[in-house]
Design an enzyme around this catalytic site. Structure first.
Site, PDB file in Angstrom:
ATOM      1  CE  LYS A  27     -34.108 -40.497  12.970  1.00  0.00           C
ATOM      2  NZ  LYS A  27     -34.642 -41.626  13.667  1.00  0.00           N
ATOM      3  CE1 TYR A  44     -17.939 -46.572 -15.719  1.00  0.00           C
ATOM      4  CE2 TYR A  44     -19.404 -45.425 -14.512  1.00  0.00           C
ATOM      5  CZ  TYR A  44     -18.152 -45.678 -14.897  1.00  0.00           C
ATOM      6  OH  TYR A  44     -17.224 -44.505 -14.680  1.00  0.00           O
TER       7      TYR A  44
HETATM    8  C1  LIG Z   1     -36.028 -41.675  13.806  1.00  0.00           C
HETATM    9  C2  LIG Z   1     -36.839 -41.978  14.931  1.00  0.00           C
HETATM   10  C3  LIG Z   1     -38.299 -41.358  14.796  1.00  0.00           C
HETATM   11  C4  LIG Z   1     -38.906 -40.818  13.604  1.00  0.00           C
HETATM   12  O1  LIG Z   1     -39.100 -41.957  12.701  1.00  0.00           O
HETATM   13  P1  LIG Z   1     -39.776 -41.617  11.315  1.00  0.00           P
HETATM   14  O2  LIG Z   1     -40.017 -43.079  10.829  1.00  0.00           O
HETATM   15  O3  LIG Z   1     -39.198 -40.823  10.389  1.00  0.00           O
HETATM   16  O4  LIG Z   1     -41.216 -40.996  11.823  1.00  0.00           O
HETATM   17  C5  LIG Z   1     -38.970 -41.486  15.964  1.00  0.00           C
HETATM   18  N1  LIG Z   1     -38.313 -42.055  17.262  1.00  0.00           N
HETATM   19  C6  LIG Z   1     -37.160 -42.316  17.267  1.00  0.00           C
HETATM   20  C7  LIG Z   1     -36.376 -42.915  18.510  1.00  0.00           C
HETATM   21  C8  LIG Z   1     -36.261 -42.360  15.917  1.00  0.00           C
HETATM   22  O5  LIG Z   1     -34.885 -42.871  15.942  1.00  0.00           O
END
Ligand SMILES: *Cc1c(COP(=O)(O)O)cnc(C)c1O
Length: 369
Positions: A38, A261
């Site tokens: 994702k 800044y």
């Molecule tokens: C993002 C996500 C993961 C992966 O999580 P990590 O901490 O990056 O390993 C697994 N399961 C679900 C449902 C997620 O949304």
């Protein structure tokens, strides 16, 4: 070697991604692996990452758009939309793209039923159970009934069960108790005749009891540690991204001079200060006063002052007089871990990687140089 023409860039190493997936398989030998790609594969580029992770049993994304982008890139493995769907129009696209759905509320079953056409491809479903995260999913005692109802619904193919951990990355007793309470809440469901998926990266690495049929690693695939108390190297992971910027100025500033800044930093002595062409619009966190490590020519130094939108300043005192305009500043990568920058910014590596700026070009490197 001629310098590339970019002011800031991210080098993506596909071999590191494949090695991290192999590491996940060694740690969870009995499980299939859904690689979570994702947020454009946590900033690495979904198409590049999916190709490097071609050994995955499935991919997980957050939105239907991300799922369709994987299909457009030629990915044929199963793809699941982890946050589910909410509108009837999304169902036709999921069916067409052979995208698996996460179902976490009753209304979604109604949408799937209403959209089921005769003789059409069936949609595979991950039934999400809330074992304590307090976010999406059915209560554990609703899961069995919901599993049967989904299996009896037209247009639905395989139904699998999943849950998600809230504190598997925590190193203290309270976090461990919380994960144990989630495992306890889920335990009665393990006997239901379905495939089960519980583990994110942290649980994959630290909670072998949670491996079940499918694991769902995200951040570890990119070579970052999910833990604040363990480095990526401790976890046997290789960083897949090196985020760099060009040094565009080397200045000699006087004792008492302000930098950036605020000014939130004043030079404690006459000192050389460099300006790197990367700021918070590129995804570097807007650290205000706290310094964060950077590396120049293999030497670790630190940021000074507030990070601006397009630039940040670095302390050049440890570099003596060898440093030149045009040198490369590693913001995170193999010398300065993204975990250490995240810790300095009070956040987690997932956040920094996924927020890498859209204007930062990703260049794919090969390890053999
Ligand atoms: C993002 C996500 C993961 C992966 O999580 P990590 O901490 O990056 O390993 C697994 N399961 C679900 C449902 C997620 O949304």
């Amino acid at each position: 070697m001629a310098a590339n023409p970019h002011r800031a860039w991210a080098e993506i190493n596909p071999a590191a991604l494949s090695r991290n997936l192999a590491r996940a398989r060694v740690l969870a030998p009995g499980a299939r692996v859904m690689c979570v790609v994702k947020a454009d594969a946590y900033g690495h580029g979904a198409a590049v990452a999916a190709a490097a992770l071609a050994d995955a049993d499935a991919f997980g994304v957050a939105s239907l758009e991300e799922a369709l982008a994987l299909r457009a890139a030629g990915v044929t493995a199963p793809v699941a939309v982890l946050s589910g769907f909410f509108a009837p129009q999304q169902v036709a696209a999921m069916r067409e793209g052979r995208i698996d759905a996460v179902v976490h509320n009753r209304r979604q079953r109604e949408i799937l039923r209403a959209a089921a056409g005769r003789r059409q491809a069936r949609i595979h479903v991950w039934l999400k159970v809330d074992s304590g995260m307090g976010r999406l999913g059915f209560a554990p005692d609703e899961a069995e009934g919901e599993l049967h109802r989904l299996r009896a619904t037209a247009g639905i193919g395989e139904v699998r069960l999943m849950t998600h951990f809230a504190a598997a990355d925590g190193g203290d007793a309270a976090a461990r108790d919380f994960t144990e309470s989630q495992l306890r809440a889920y335990r009665p469901l393990r006997g239901l005749p379905a495939e089960h998926s519980l583990a994110n990266s942290a649980a994959l690495l630290a909670w072998p009891d949670s491996h079940a049929d499918w694991v769902r690693p995200g951040v570890m695939l990119y070579g970052a540690s999910p833990f604040a108390h363990r480095t990526a190297a401790d976890c046997g992971l290789a960083p897949a991204m090196r985020f760099c910027a060009r040094l565009v100025a080397v200045r000699m500033l006087r004792k008492g001079a302000g930098v950036g800044y605020g000014p939130l930093y004043r030079c404690p002595e006459d000192m050389p200060v460099g300006v790197a062409a990367c700021g918070y619009a590129d995804g570097y966190p807007r650290l205000a006063a706290a310094p964060s490590k950077v590396a120049i020519n293999g030497i670790v130094t630190a940021t000074v002052g507030a990070v601006s939108m397009d630039s940040l300043s670095v302390d050049l005192r440890p570099l003596a007089s060898t440093v030149r305009v045009g040198d490369e500043v590693e913001l995170w990568g193999g010398t300065v871990g993204v975990n250490s920058v995240a810790a300095a910014a009070g956040t987690i590596p997932h956040h920094l990687l996924s927020a890498l700026g859209a204007r930062v070009p990703r260049t794919v490197i090969s390890e053999v140089q």
